[in-house]
Design an enzyme around this catalytic site. Structure first.
Site, PDB file in Angstrom:
ATOM      1  N   HIS A 133       0.723  -1.366  -0.109  1.00  0.00           N
ATOM      2  CA  HIS A 133      -0.035  -0.006   0.049  1.00  0.00           C
ATOM      3  C   HIS A 133       0.826   1.142  -0.048  1.00  0.00           C
ATOM      4  O   HIS A 133       0.313   2.363  -0.149  1.00  0.00           O
ATOM      5  CB  HIS A 133      -0.805   0.087   1.222  1.00  0.00           C
ATOM      6  CG  HIS A 133      -1.822  -0.824   1.171  1.00  0.00           C
ATOM      7  ND1 HIS A 133      -2.816  -1.209  -0.014  1.00  0.00           N
ATOM      8  CD2 HIS A 133      -2.395  -1.962   2.286  1.00  0.00           C
ATOM      9  CE1 HIS A 133      -3.777  -2.173   0.498  1.00  0.00           C
ATOM     10  NE2 HIS A 133      -3.383  -2.893   1.663  1.00  0.00           N
ATOM     11  N   ASP A 168      -3.395 -10.877  -1.744  1.00  0.00           N
ATOM     12  CA  ASP A 168      -3.765 -10.495  -0.536  1.00  0.00           C
ATOM     13  C   ASP A 168      -5.489  -9.911  -0.603  1.00  0.00           C
ATOM     14  O   ASP A 168      -5.777  -9.566  -1.288  1.00  0.00           O
ATOM     15  CB  ASP A 168      -3.021  -8.954  -0.486  1.00  0.00           C
ATOM     16  CG  ASP A 168      -2.946  -8.372   1.260  1.00  0.00           C
ATOM     17  OD1 ASP A 168      -2.112  -8.668   1.812  1.00  0.00           O
ATOM     18  OD2 ASP A 168      -4.185  -7.923   1.428  1.00  0.00           O
ATOM     19  N   HIS A 170      -6.553  -7.229   0.214  1.00  0.00           N
ATOM     20  CA  HIS A 170      -6.843  -5.776   0.016  1.00  0.00           C
ATOM     21  C   HIS A 170      -6.025  -5.859  -1.533  1.00  0.00           C
ATOM     22  O   HIS A 170      -5.309  -6.377  -1.778  1.00  0.00           O
ATOM     23  CB  HIS A 170      -5.902  -4.996   0.998  1.00  0.00           C
ATOM     24  CG  HIS A 170      -6.440  -5.180   2.495  1.00  0.00           C
ATOM     25  ND1 HIS A 170      -5.920  -5.963   3.324  1.00  0.00           N
ATOM     26  CD2 HIS A 170      -7.369  -4.401   3.219  1.00  0.00           C
ATOM     27  CE1 HIS A 170      -6.661  -5.896   4.629  1.00  0.00           C
ATOM     28  NE2 HIS A 170      -7.512  -4.907   4.360  1.00  0.00           N
ATOM     29  N   ASP A 257      -4.406 -12.559   4.504  1.00  0.00           N
ATOM     30  CA  ASP A 257      -5.655 -11.798   5.008  1.00  0.00           C
ATOM     31  C   ASP A 257      -6.771 -12.301   4.362  1.00  0.00           C
ATOM     32  O   ASP A 257      -7.913 -11.936   4.803  1.00  0.00           O
ATOM     33  CB  ASP A 257      -5.419 -10.504   5.318  1.00  0.00           C
ATOM     34  CG  ASP A 257      -4.922  -9.713   4.366  1.00  0.00           C
ATOM     35  OD1 ASP A 257      -4.808 -10.342   3.130  1.00  0.00           O
ATOM     36  OD2 ASP A 257      -4.589  -8.619   4.440  1.00  0.00           O
TER      37      ASP A 257
HETATM   38 ZN   LIG Z   1      -4.102  -7.008   3.073  1.00  0.00          ZN
END
Ligand SMILES: [Zn+2]
Length: 375
Positions: A133, A168, A170, A257
């Protein structure tokens, strides 16, 4: 085949704080499970510890002003204007050694890239990395420097074509941002849909800019997506694009995650499904750099990344966790001593809705992306 496992004991020095979901102890726990399985001394593998990256290796991507703020934060106090760079209470706390932690994560992924570039190894795994990120001038989503971007830029500097696949939960927004206009880097992210989860991006219509249109690929998925839905969506998108793109190196971000017990997200993968997704990627590139990523249930992190390292080395693991790991298993509440998750069914109505959403997104990717690749 030769492989490198990149690991540093120095991670024990750092702590995001008692309330923060990113627990540094997950790295040591993962290492100990790998060790208990005998995976830290396989034939053909090396273990390498990174030396902290130089500032100039980080300002290749991150702005000098931002790096100055990260250095100023190293003592553990929020520097003036820290908030303007994403630092402060919440996701991206300031802690003692922050800059050294940033140097260490950058160094691990750069080391992985260097080993692959030099031809020393075919596959490398830096499981402390994958902080996807971070932006050029801003911390975001627990990430201060984007080690994935730094590694890809180093590969690119050696003229290598790179495919980045991010599983992931996200969206891999920082990596997508870095290469949004570069058709020599194909980025693919499968993640929980942006309406439901941070960072709120990663829609199918984010396809890349200019002549790189079609080289930024997003597969948003609905909450409760399990392996039975995830893997066919993965299959419909990732292999055809990578077979056409023909990367020299695959950089895989292996955040776990996406697991059904992760406390921060709503996807429902199990460790088996995670392992299958990685196994499916490996034949698609001659060289592979695997990175870690998110993962906030420590038991999943240790199991999944141990499985990842086994898959990267072509090793089959016994389904029962090794005896030597029992103290950790008890301390961290592993329950049974099983490596694999017990299969869990979602209700037929829910399955139909989640499955339909995935099919629609895959169809949208086929329409928005595949024509750019002659598919
Ligand atoms: Zn993540």
């Amino acid at each position: 085949m030769t492989t490198a496992l990149i690991h540093s004991e120095d991670w024990r020095r750092f702590d995001y704080g008692p309330q923060h979901p990113l627990r540094m102890e997950r790295l040591g726990l993962t290492w100990r499970l790998m060790e208990a399985y005998g995976l830290t001394r396989l034939p053909g593998m090396v273990v390498r510890a990174p030396r902290p990256a130089e500032e100039r290796e980080i300002t290749i991507y991150h702005t000098p002003e931002y790096v100055e703020v990260l250095r100023a934060a190293n003592a553990g106090a929020i520097p003036p204007r820290g908030a303007a760079y994403g630092l402060g209470p919440g996701d991206n706390p300031v802690f003692r050694g922050l800059w050294e932690a940033a140097q260490l994560v950058a160094a691990g992924s750069l080391l992985a890239a260097d080993l692959v570039i030099a031809g020393e190894v075919d596959r490398a795994f830096h499981f402390a990395g994958g902080l996807h990120h971070a932006m050029p001038d801003r911390a975001s989503g627990f990430c201060y420097v984007n080690d994935a971007v730094l590694a890809i830029l180093r590969l690119r500097a050696h003229g290598l074509r790179v495919a980045y696949v991010d599983i992931d939960a996200h969206h891999g927004d920082g990596v997508q941002h870095a290469f949004y206009g570069d058709r020599e880097v194909l980025t693919i992210s499968l993640h929980e849909r942006g309406e439901r989860l941070f960072p709120g991006t990663g829609f199918v219509n984010e396809v890349g800019s200019g002549d790189a249109a079609g080289f930024s690929v997003n597969v948003p998925l609905e909450a409760y997506t399990d392996a039975a839905i995830y893997l066919p969506a993965f299959e419909a998108v990732v292999p055809p694009l990578l077979e056409r793109f023909r990367p020299d190196v695959l950089v895989a971000q292996l955040g776990i995650d996406s697991h059904r017990t992760d406390p921060l997200t709503h996807l429902a993968l199990d460790v088996q499904g995670f392992g299958r997704a990685l196994a499916r990627m490996l034949p698609l590139a001659p060289k592979v750099i695997a990175l870690g990523g998110g993962g906030y249930d420590l038991r999943n992190v240790a199991r999944a990344w141990t499985v990842a390292w086994a898959v990267l080395n072509g090793v089959e693991l016994p389904a029962t966790l090794p005896e030597a790991f029992t103290p950790d298993a008890q301390r961290y509440g592993f329950g049974d001593l099983e490596l694999w998750d017990v299969p869990q069914e979602i209700s037929p109505d829910l399955r139909a809705a989640v499955s339909e959403y995935a099919a629609r997104q895959v169809d949208a990717v086929h329409r928005a992306i595949f024509p750019f690749h002659g598919l």
